[in-house]
Design a protein around this motif. Structure first.
Motif, PDB file in Angstrom:
ATOM      1  N   ASP A 256      -7.053  -4.722  41.095  1.00  0.00           N
ATOM      2  CA  ASP A 256      -6.228  -4.548  39.900  1.00  0.00           C
ATOM      3  C   ASP A 256      -6.302  -3.130  39.357  1.00  0.00           C
ATOM      4  OD1 ASP A 256      -5.528  -7.249  39.986  1.00  0.00           O
ATOM      5  OD2 ASP A 256      -7.292  -7.839  38.832  1.00  0.00           O
ATOM      6  N   ASN A 257      -6.926  -2.221  40.071  1.00  0.00           N
ATOM      7  CA  ASN A 257      -7.126  -0.859  39.589  1.00  0.00           C
ATOM      8  C   ASN A 257      -5.945   0.030  39.956  1.00  0.00           C
ATOM      9  OD1 ASN A 257      -9.907  -1.297  38.613  1.00  0.00           O
ATOM     10  ND2 ASN A 257     -10.358  -1.582  40.786  1.00  0.00           N
ATOM     11  N   ALA A 258      -5.452   0.777  38.972  1.00  0.00           N
ATOM     12  CA  ALA A 258      -4.292   1.649  39.189  1.00  0.00           C
ATOM     13  C   ALA A 258      -4.676   2.939  39.892  1.00  0.00           C
ATOM     14  CB  ALA A 258      -3.623   1.964  37.848  1.00  0.00           C
ATOM     15  N   ASN A 259      -5.913   3.393  39.688  1.00  0.00           N
ATOM     16  CA  ASN A 259      -6.359   4.641  40.298  1.00  0.00           C
ATOM     17  C   ASN A 259      -7.875   4.649  40.418  1.00  0.00           C
ATOM     18  OD1 ASN A 259      -7.361   5.424  37.630  1.00  0.00           O
ATOM     19  ND2 ASN A 259      -5.208   5.831  37.138  1.00  0.00           N
ATOM     20  N   LEU A 260      -8.402   5.748  40.935  1.00  0.00           N
ATOM     21  CA  LEU A 260      -9.845   5.846  41.177  1.00  0.00           C
ATOM     22  C   LEU A 260     -10.642   5.796  39.879  1.00  0.00           C
ATOM     23  CD1 LEU A 260     -12.201   6.310  43.103  1.00  0.00           C
ATOM     24  CD2 LEU A 260     -11.768   8.774  42.943  1.00  0.00           C
ATOM     25  N   ILE A 261     -10.143   6.471  38.833  1.00  0.00           N
ATOM     26  CA  ILE A 261     -10.850   6.468  37.540  1.00  0.00           C
ATOM     27  C   ILE A 261     -10.947   5.054  36.990  1.00  0.00           C
ATOM     28  CG2 ILE A 261     -10.845   7.339  35.180  1.00  0.00           C
ATOM     29  CD1 ILE A 261     -11.452   9.441  37.304  1.00  0.00           C
ATOM     30  N   SER A 262      -9.864   4.290  37.151  1.00  0.00           N
ATOM     31  CA  SER A 262      -9.876   2.904  36.694  1.00  0.00           C
ATOM     32  C   SER A 262     -10.908   2.087  37.465  1.00  0.00           C
ATOM     33  CB  SER A 262      -8.481   2.297  36.861  1.00  0.00           C
ATOM     34  OG  SER A 262      -8.487   0.916  36.563  1.00  0.00           O
ATOM     35  N   ALA A 263     -11.011   2.328  38.770  1.00  0.00           N
ATOM     36  CA  ALA A 263     -11.983   1.606  39.591  1.00  0.00           C
ATOM     37  C   ALA A 263     -13.411   1.935  39.177  1.00  0.00           C
ATOM     38  CB  ALA A 263     -11.766   1.946  41.068  1.00  0.00           C
ATOM     39  N   VAL A 264     -13.680   3.225  38.921  1.00  0.00           N
ATOM     40  CA  VAL A 264     -15.012   3.646  38.498  1.00  0.00           C
ATOM     41  C   VAL A 264     -15.370   3.032  37.145  1.00  0.00           C
ATOM     42  CG1 VAL A 264     -16.405   5.626  37.775  1.00  0.00           C
ATOM     43  CG2 VAL A 264     -14.989   5.783  39.832  1.00  0.00           C
ATOM     44  N   SER A 265     -14.399   3.038  36.221  1.00  0.00           N
ATOM     45  CA  SER A 265     -14.642   2.458  34.895  1.00  0.00           C
ATOM     46  C   SER A 265     -14.942   0.968  34.992  1.00  0.00           C
ATOM     47  CB  SER A 265     -13.419   2.688  33.996  1.00  0.00           C
ATOM     48  OG  SER A 265     -13.170   4.069  33.828  1.00  0.00           O
ATOM     49  N   GLN A 266     -14.170   0.274  35.832  1.00  0.00           N
ATOM     50  CA  GLN A 266     -14.406  -1.153  36.011  1.00  0.00           C
ATOM     51  C   GLN A 266     -15.771  -1.396  36.643  1.00  0.00           C
ATOM     52  OE1 GLN A 266     -12.378  -3.783  34.986  1.00  0.00           O
ATOM     53  NE2 GLN A 266     -14.235  -4.921  35.502  1.00  0.00           N
ATOM     54  N   GLY A 267     -16.126  -0.546  37.607  1.00  0.00           N
ATOM     55  CA  GLY A 267     -17.430  -0.676  38.241  1.00  0.00           C
ATOM     56  C   GLY A 267     -18.568  -0.446  37.257  1.00  0.00           C
ATOM     57  N   ALA A 268     -18.385   0.520  36.357  1.00  0.00           N
ATOM     58  CA  ALA A 268     -19.413   0.798  35.343  1.00  0.00           C
ATOM     59  C   ALA A 268     -19.587  -0.391  34.399  1.00  0.00           C
ATOM     60  CB  ALA A 268     -19.041   2.054  34.557  1.00  0.00           C
ATOM     61  N   MET A 269     -18.469  -0.999  34.002  1.00  0.00           N
ATOM     62  CA  MET A 269     -18.551  -2.162  33.112  1.00  0.00           C
ATOM     63  C   MET A 269     -19.193  -3.351  33.829  1.00  0.00           C
ATOM     64  SD  MET A 269     -17.589  -1.094  30.283  1.00  0.00           S
ATOM     65  CE  MET A 269     -17.722  -2.688  29.483  1.00  0.00           C
ATOM     66  N   ASP A 270     -18.862  -3.533  35.100  1.00  0.00           N
ATOM     67  CA  ASP A 270     -19.495  -4.611  35.875  1.00  0.00           C
ATOM     68  C   ASP A 270     -20.998  -4.350  35.996  1.00  0.00           C
ATOM     69  OD1 ASP A 270     -17.044  -5.782  36.209  1.00  0.00           O
ATOM     70  OD2 ASP A 270     -16.696  -4.954  38.215  1.00  0.00           O
ATOM     71  N   GLY A 271     -21.352  -3.076  36.199  1.00  0.00           N
ATOM     72  CA  GLY A 271     -22.767  -2.725  36.282  1.00  0.00           C
ATOM     73  C   GLY A 271     -23.488  -2.974  34.972  1.00  0.00           C
ATOM     74  N   LEU A 272     -22.823  -2.690  33.859  1.00  0.00           N
ATOM     75  CA  LEU A 272     -23.422  -2.950  32.548  1.00  0.00           C
ATOM     76  C   LEU A 272     -23.693  -4.438  32.363  1.00  0.00           C
ATOM     77  CD1 LEU A 272     -24.265  -2.122  29.681  1.00  0.00           C
ATOM     78  CD2 LEU A 272     -21.852  -2.278  29.018  1.00  0.00           C
ATOM     79  N   ASN A 273     -22.708  -5.253  32.706  1.00  0.00           N
ATOM     80  CA  ASN A 273     -22.896  -6.706  32.583  1.00  0.00           C
ATOM     81  C   ASN A 273     -24.017  -7.190  33.502  1.00  0.00           C
ATOM     82  OD1 ASN A 273     -20.789  -6.982  30.731  1.00  0.00           O
ATOM     83  ND2 ASN A 273     -19.249  -7.199  32.338  1.00  0.00           N
ATOM     84  N   MET A 274     -24.091  -6.605  34.690  1.00  0.00           N
ATOM     85  CA  MET A 274     -25.152  -6.978  35.626  1.00  0.00           C
ATOM     86  C   MET A 274     -26.521  -6.578  35.079  1.00  0.00           C
ATOM     87  SD  MET A 274     -25.515  -5.917  39.651  1.00  0.00           S
ATOM     88  CE  MET A 274     -23.767  -6.262  39.881  1.00  0.00           C
ATOM     89  N   ALA A 275     -26.613  -5.363  34.543  1.00  0.00           N
ATOM     90  CA  ALA A 275     -27.884  -4.888  33.988  1.00  0.00           C
ATOM     91  C   ALA A 275     -28.320  -5.759  32.815  1.00  0.00           C
ATOM     92  CB  ALA A 275     -27.748  -3.430  33.547  1.00  0.00           C
ATOM     93  N   LEU A 276     -27.375  -6.107  31.948  1.00  0.00           N
ATOM     94  CA  LEU A 276     -27.704  -6.973  30.808  1.00  0.00           C
ATOM     95  C   LEU A 276     -28.153  -8.348  31.299  1.00  0.00           C
ATOM     96  CD1 LEU A 276     -24.805  -6.084  28.324  1.00  0.00           C
ATOM     97  CD2 LEU A 276     -27.217  -5.446  28.133  1.00  0.00           C
ATOM     98  N   GLY A 277     -27.478  -8.851  32.336  1.00  0.00           N
ATOM     99  CA  GLY A 277     -27.857 -10.151  32.885  1.00  0.00           C
ATOM    100  C   GLY A 277     -29.251 -10.136  33.490  1.00  0.00           C
ATOM    101  N   ILE A 278     -29.557  -9.061  34.223  1.00  0.00           N
ATOM    102  CA  ILE A 278     -30.889  -8.936  34.823  1.00  0.00           C
ATOM    103  C   ILE A 278     -31.954  -8.849  33.732  1.00  0.00           C
ATOM    104  CG2 ILE A 278     -32.409  -7.436  36.193  1.00  0.00           C
ATOM    105  CD1 ILE A 278     -29.905  -6.611  37.780  1.00  0.00           C
ATOM    106  N   GLY A 279     -31.697  -8.011  32.726  1.00  0.00           N
ATOM    107  CA  GLY A 279     -32.656  -7.848  31.634  1.00  0.00           C
ATOM    108  C   GLY A 279     -32.877  -9.147  30.877  1.00  0.00           C
ATOM    109  N   ALA A 280     -31.783  -9.856  30.577  1.00  0.00           N
ATOM    110  CA  ALA A 280     -31.898 -11.116  29.841  1.00  0.00           C
ATOM    111  C   ALA A 280     -32.673 -12.155  30.649  1.00  0.00           C
ATOM    112  CB  ALA A 280     -30.500 -11.643  29.506  1.00  0.00           C
ATOM    113  N   SER A 281     -32.400 -12.221  31.950  1.00  0.00           N
ATOM    114  CA  SER A 281     -33.108 -13.184  32.807  1.00  0.00           C
ATOM    115  C   SER A 281     -34.595 -12.873  32.875  1.00  0.00           C
ATOM    116  CB  SER A 281     -32.505 -13.166  34.217  1.00  0.00           C
ATOM    117  OG  SER A 281     -31.147 -13.559  34.195  1.00  0.00           O
ATOM    118  N   LEU A 282     -34.936 -11.579  32.988  1.00  0.00           N
ATOM    119  CA  LEU A 282     -36.345 -11.198  33.055  1.00  0.00           C
ATOM    120  C   LEU A 282     -37.073 -11.554  31.758  1.00  0.00           C
ATOM    121  CD1 LEU A 282     -36.124  -7.729  34.837  1.00  0.00           C
ATOM    122  CD2 LEU A 282     -37.099  -9.828  35.755  1.00  0.00           C
TER     123      LEU A 282
END
Length: 324
Positions: A256-282
């Motif tokens: 669903d990404n229109a360009n590379l910047i959009s893909a990077v931004s989406q990846g960063a947000m996914d990484g944030l959610n992943m980091a929060l999930g890992i931290g919360a689980s720990l």
């Protein structure tokens, strides 16, 4: 002696898996043996062969160097808190989980540019040709060398409706055994040598195929052969048409990404959610384990001690030293 014990452990674990097989008579033993031999060859080349060890070391240095660039972004946001030699010491939530965001964005960029898709198609095609697995399950098994259990199934999400139960099982098992870039980075930040992590990652596809095909072997192919022998041509054509779609796999890099910047931004947000999930689980799991240990401490026990006795035979067969 140690090598013999390790081989015995492998055989026993495979036999236990075989005992839980849904259809023992349909297990493709040739595929299992070939996958195991390939695993052994890869491990031997990377561990014992001089050129293999040199190549592994070079790749390890490159990967470690790439991972270190994430520290620049963490330092900009958190300042001195990102330094392990700071008075506050090493902070897992910043220095490890913070880098998850960088790696997730990097993987999203490589995925958008088609780099990951190209590698997955190349290696996945080779794995499929050697072991006889379908393209879709081969691609997913290989993708888990780079992507996590939530990202890799997206590669083949539009084919799930045409996949057999055995193929879907492989998708699930390879996801649980994935050595994604973010997981690799996290373990590396905790001090595990990158060389060992890369060796483990390279064995993921074959290990996933071995376990999944033992637990839930392909039976629908057998059904198709029976139908064909009975001469029901129309049914045979319909059956094979259903799998032909799966054999022609195309990977949508853009999403669903229109360009590379959009893909990077989406990846960063996914990484944030992943980091929060890992931290919360720990936080939750470590706290709950401490609570259980507090209760068990009344009778002089701990959860670690109980589980160590339960799983010590498995650890022994895997070659873990007795003192550990």
């Amino acid at each position: 002696m140690q090598i013999a014990l390790n081989l015995l452990g492998i055989v026993i674990l495979l036999l236990v898996t075989y005992l839980f097989s849904s259809s023992k008579k349909d297990v493709d033993k040739k595929m299992i043996i070939k996958a195991f031999i390939i695993q052994f060859i890869i491990a031997f080349i990377l561990v014992k062969f001089p050129l293999g060890r040199l190549a592994l070391q070079k790749v390890s240095d490159i990967v470690t160097s790439i991972l270190s660039y994430g520290a620049e972004g963490i330092s900009f946001v958190f300042g001195s808190l990102s330094e392990s030699n700071a008075p506050t010491g090493s902070i897992f939530g910043i220095q490890v989980l913070g880098n998850v965001i960088f790696i997730s964005a990097l993987v999203a960029a490589l995925y958008y540019l088609g780099v990951i898709g190209f590698v997955v198609k190349g290696i996945g095609g080779a794995v499929g040709n050697i072991l006889g697995t379908s393209k879709v399950e081969s691609f997913v098994a290989v993708a888990n060398m780079f992507l996590g259990q939530t990202e890799s199934p997206i590669l083949v999400s539009k084919y799930l409706g045409n996949m057999s139960e055995s193929e879907i099982m492989l998708v699930l098992i390879s996801g649980m055994g994935s050595m994604s870039a973010t997981v690799l980075m996290g373990y590396s930040a905790m001090g595990i040598p990158m060389e060992y992590l890369l060796i483990g990652g390279s064995l993921v596809p074959f290990g996933s195929i071995i376990i999944s095909k033992l637990l839930l072997p392909e039976t629908e192919k057998v059904t198709r052969k029976v139908i064909e022998s009975n001469g029901d041509t129309a049914t045979v054509e319909a059956e094979y048409a259903a799998t032909a779609v799966v054999d022609e796999v195309s990977i949508d890099n853009k999403g669903d990404n229109a360009n590379l910047i959009s893909a990077v931004s989406q990846g960063a947000m996914d990484g944030l959610n992943m980091a929060l999930g890992i931290g919360a689980s720990l936080i939750a799991i470590i706290g709950l384990v401490a609570l259980v240990n507090g209760v068990l401490g009344i009778v002089g026990l701990s959860l670690e001690k109980i589980l160590s006795y339960i799983f010590s035979p498995i650890g022994f067969l895997m070659g873990v030293p007795k003192e550990n």
